[in-house]
Design an enzyme around this catalytic site. Structure first.
Site, PDB file in Angstrom:
ATOM      1  CD  GLU A 133      -9.161 -19.646 -13.086  1.00  0.00           C
ATOM      2  OE1 GLU A 133      -9.218 -20.165 -12.088  1.00  0.00           O
ATOM      3  OE2 GLU A 133      -9.739 -18.955 -13.636  1.00  0.00           O
ATOM      4  CG  ASP A 144      -2.011   1.181   1.333  1.00  0.00           C
ATOM      5  OD1 ASP A 144      -1.945   1.788   0.412  1.00  0.00           O
ATOM      6  OD2 ASP A 144      -2.358   1.347   2.265  1.00  0.00           O
ATOM      7  CG  ASP A 176      -1.064   1.648  -3.954  1.00  0.00           C
ATOM      8  OD1 ASP A 176      -0.085   1.597  -3.919  1.00  0.00           O
ATOM      9  OD2 ASP A 176      -1.529   2.194  -2.584  1.00  0.00           O
ATOM     10  CG  ASP A 197     -11.034 -15.084 -14.255  1.00  0.00           C
ATOM     11  OD1 ASP A 197     -10.338 -15.620 -13.247  1.00  0.00           O
ATOM     12  OD2 ASP A 197     -12.239 -15.183 -14.146  1.00  0.00           O
ATOM     13  CG  ASP A 209      -6.131   2.929   0.239  1.00  0.00           C
ATOM     14  OD1 ASP A 209      -5.056   1.785   0.417  1.00  0.00           O
ATOM     15  OD2 ASP A 209      -6.634   2.801  -0.864  1.00  0.00           O
TER      16      ASP A 209
HETATM   17  C1  GLC Z   1     -11.058 -17.210 -11.407  1.00  0.00           C
HETATM   18  C2  GLC Z   1     -10.490 -16.397 -10.249  1.00  0.00           C
HETATM   19  C3  GLC Z   1     -11.124 -16.190  -9.041  1.00  0.00           C
HETATM   20  C4  GLC Z   1     -12.554 -15.708  -9.512  1.00  0.00           C
HETATM   21  C5  GLC Z   1     -13.284 -16.519 -10.457  1.00  0.00           C
HETATM   22  C6  GLC Z   1     -14.348 -15.598 -10.939  1.00  0.00           C
HETATM   23  O1  GLC Z   1     -11.230 -18.619 -10.713  1.00  0.00           O
HETATM   24  O2  GLC Z   1      -9.113 -16.758  -9.850  1.00  0.00           O
HETATM   25  O3  GLC Z   1     -10.584 -15.535  -8.142  1.00  0.00           O
HETATM   26  O4  GLC Z   1     -13.325 -15.620  -8.211  1.00  0.00           O
HETATM   27  O5  GLC Z   1     -12.325 -16.584 -11.700  1.00  0.00           O
HETATM   28  O6  GLC Z   1     -13.825 -14.679 -11.818  1.00  0.00           O
END
Ligand code: GLC
Length: 528
Positions: free
Chosen positions: A265, A21, A29, A199, A25
């Site tokens: 992912e 940070d 960041d 993602d 806050d």
């Molecule tokens: C992926 C992310 C996770 C998130 C999910 C929905 O698995 O790593 O953190 O909650 O997608 O976007």
């Protein structure tokens, strides 16, 4: 062959809320990340992946995006981002952003517009359906529990959300949405980012007609409600590969020598995971391999998986390994402090790109979050099942100043209890610390092409011992890891091996008849 940066390099994941940070806050960041680049460069990694920094109402802490092409004021500005990116590049590091294409926030102007009427020009950018006989259009369950459908009174239809209701799924079958998202990728690539971690990539396309998912006969409530059905119709549809091809063509258009990487992912079994490398057309460069997070910590089953994974890779497919993330329990909590050191050696000696999660390099373990401080929506929605992700997301500890040097005010999540001892400054001074082990492993990887890009050869071992060889040119390195707390038998190949690194403090004497010490991992140089 000259290795590409994303093949020989190690990726370091930063969870920006919890790294550093700079404006008091209690939330990390971008300027904070820039201040800590010495740590990252000093560790010896090659690339940094940032979890989302884009504007978000933070229902899922940034994985609910209200704007794909800006920076959330909590984290700074686009100018701060450009400044940090330049500083990252200046140090010879790469920067990978999180790209969240499956869903936006319900506050995104696209969704606000889509929701406004049945005839909105963006209605089809999301997945809207009339009610079924029992209410929701089908039996799909949100990954965070409950029906994956939310009813919208005003229009009398439901919208689909694979995650929170604040995260409506985008409709990737709509060509305009598709173009808009490819433009988003181009926006960041043109700014100079070196790639994306994409993602939930296997979620993008759902089966035509949205048929029910089959029920899971092995479901236990402790698993989390999402496992009550098998996500066969809501994920991993063949048409997703065409979209990935488009993303890859964009990444490749930046040309040789300026490689941009795409990391997917994807949580799927091996055979289906491999399809994401692409077929006739290339897919993502690295479909994430989560086995080290998910598999039981047993030498024999891990050895079989490594062999199966190596064998399943398509021609030219480059492997990768992930040991921790913002979604998983801390490795030092899962395996204990001793085995976390062995796991670090495994991660950094296997063939393939390693991804290391912030905080694992100082061995942060399990953290109990007091009930009033729980923030993770997953834990809040399905409490007490051990599904919560807050313990993996607590702030980094840098030194013994207040709040571990993370922030001058109270952090959004508490630090680990032992932060006064377990922090970067203290561990930098202790030659036996986890941090020093990580630095040594990364230095070894950099020094020995056999580790960074060499071939993999299984070596027979017994009991809790896992062994393999890495070879490049004349160089042969033997890695022997004792995944148990008893002495272990060295494989016969050890004869004459010269020790390069041990996970244990006192130097070993890996000579003839040597037994591997409990929790010991060794890298040995064999004579060619
Ligand atoms: C992926 C992310 C996770 C998130 C999910 C929905 O698995 O790593 O953190 O909650 O997608 O976007």
């Amino acid at each position: 062959m000259t290795a590409k940066w994303w093949e020989s390099g190690c990726i370091y994941q930063i969870y920006p809320r919890s790294f550093q940070d700079s404006d008091a806050d209690g939330i990390g960041d971008i300027a904070g990340i820039e201040q800590r680049l010495d740590h990252i460069a000093g560790l010896g990694v090659d690339a940094v992946w940032l979890s989302p920094i884009t504007p978000s109402p933070m229902a899922d802490f940034g994985y609910d995006l209200a704007n794909y092409c800006d920076v959330d004021p909590l984290f700074g500005t686009l100018a701060d981002f450009d400044h940090m990116l330049a500083a990252v590049h200046h140090r010879g590091l790469r920067l990978i952003l999180d790209f969240v294409p499956n869903h936006s926030s319900d506050q995104h102007p696209w969704f606000v517009e889509s929701r406004s009427s049945l005839t909105s020009e963006k209605r089809d950018w999301y997945i809207w359906r009339d009610p079924g006989p029992n209410g929701p259009p089908n039996n799909w369950i949100s990954d965070f529990g409950g029906s994956a459908w939310e009813y919208d009174e005003a229009s009398g239809q439901y919208y689909y959300h694979a995650f929170l209701k604040q995260q409506p799924d985008l409709n990737w079958r709509n060509p305009d949405l598709r173009r808009a998202m490819i433009d988003v990728m181009q926006f960041w690539l043109d700014r100079g980012v070196d790639g994306f971690r994409i993602d939930v990539l296997w979620h993008l396309i759902k089966a035509t007609g949205l048929p029910d998912n089959p029920l899971n006969p092995d479901y236990l409530p402790s698993m989390g409600e999402k496992f009550s059905v098998m996500q066969l119709n809501s994920t991993d549809q063949p048409e997703v590969h065409e979209i990935i091809g488009e993303m890859r063509a964009l990444a490749d258009s930046y040309g040789e020598g300026d490689e941009r990487v795409l990391i997917g992912e994807i949580c799927l079994p091996l055979d289906r995971l491999m399809a994401y490398y692409g077929d006739a057309e290339p897919g993502v460069h690295l479909p994430f391999n989560f086995e080290l997070i998910e598999a039981p910590w047993h030498a024999r089953s891990l050895a079989s998986f490594i062999d199966a994974y190596e064998a399943a890779l398509p021609p030219g497919g480059w492997p990768n390994w992930v040991l921790g993330s913002h979604d998983a329990r801390r490795v030092a909590g899962r395996l204990g402090a001793d085995q976390a050191r062995v796991a670090a050696m495994l991660l950094l000696t296997l063939r393939g790109t390693p991804t290391l999660y912030q905080g694992d390099e100082i061995g942060i373990g399990d953290i109990v979050i007091p009930p009033e401080r729980i923030r993770d929506p997953r834990e809040l929605r399905e409490p007490g099942r051990g599904l919560g992700r807050d313990p993996a997301r607590t702030p980094m500890a840098w030194d013994t100043s207040s709040h571990g040097g993370f922030s001058s005010s109270d952090p959004w999540l508490p630090l680990h209890a032992d932060w006064q001892d377990r922090n970067v400054a203290s561990q930098s001074r202790d030659p036996c610390s986890m941090l020093i082990l990580y630095r040594q492993l990364l230095a070894l990887r950099r020094k020995h092409p056999a580790l960074a890009i060499g071939s993999y050869h299984a070596v027979a071992a017994e009991g809790d011992v896992l062994a393999f060889e890495r070879r490049h040119g004349d160089e042969r390195l033997l890695i022997v890891l004792n995944l148990g707390g008893e002495s272990g038998q060295m494989p016969p190949e050890t004869g004459g091996g010269r020790e390069l690194l041990s996970t244990l403090e006192a130097p070993s004497t890996a000579s003839e008849g040597y037994m591997l010490r409990p929790n010991e991992g060794l890298v040995l140089a064999l004579s060619a």
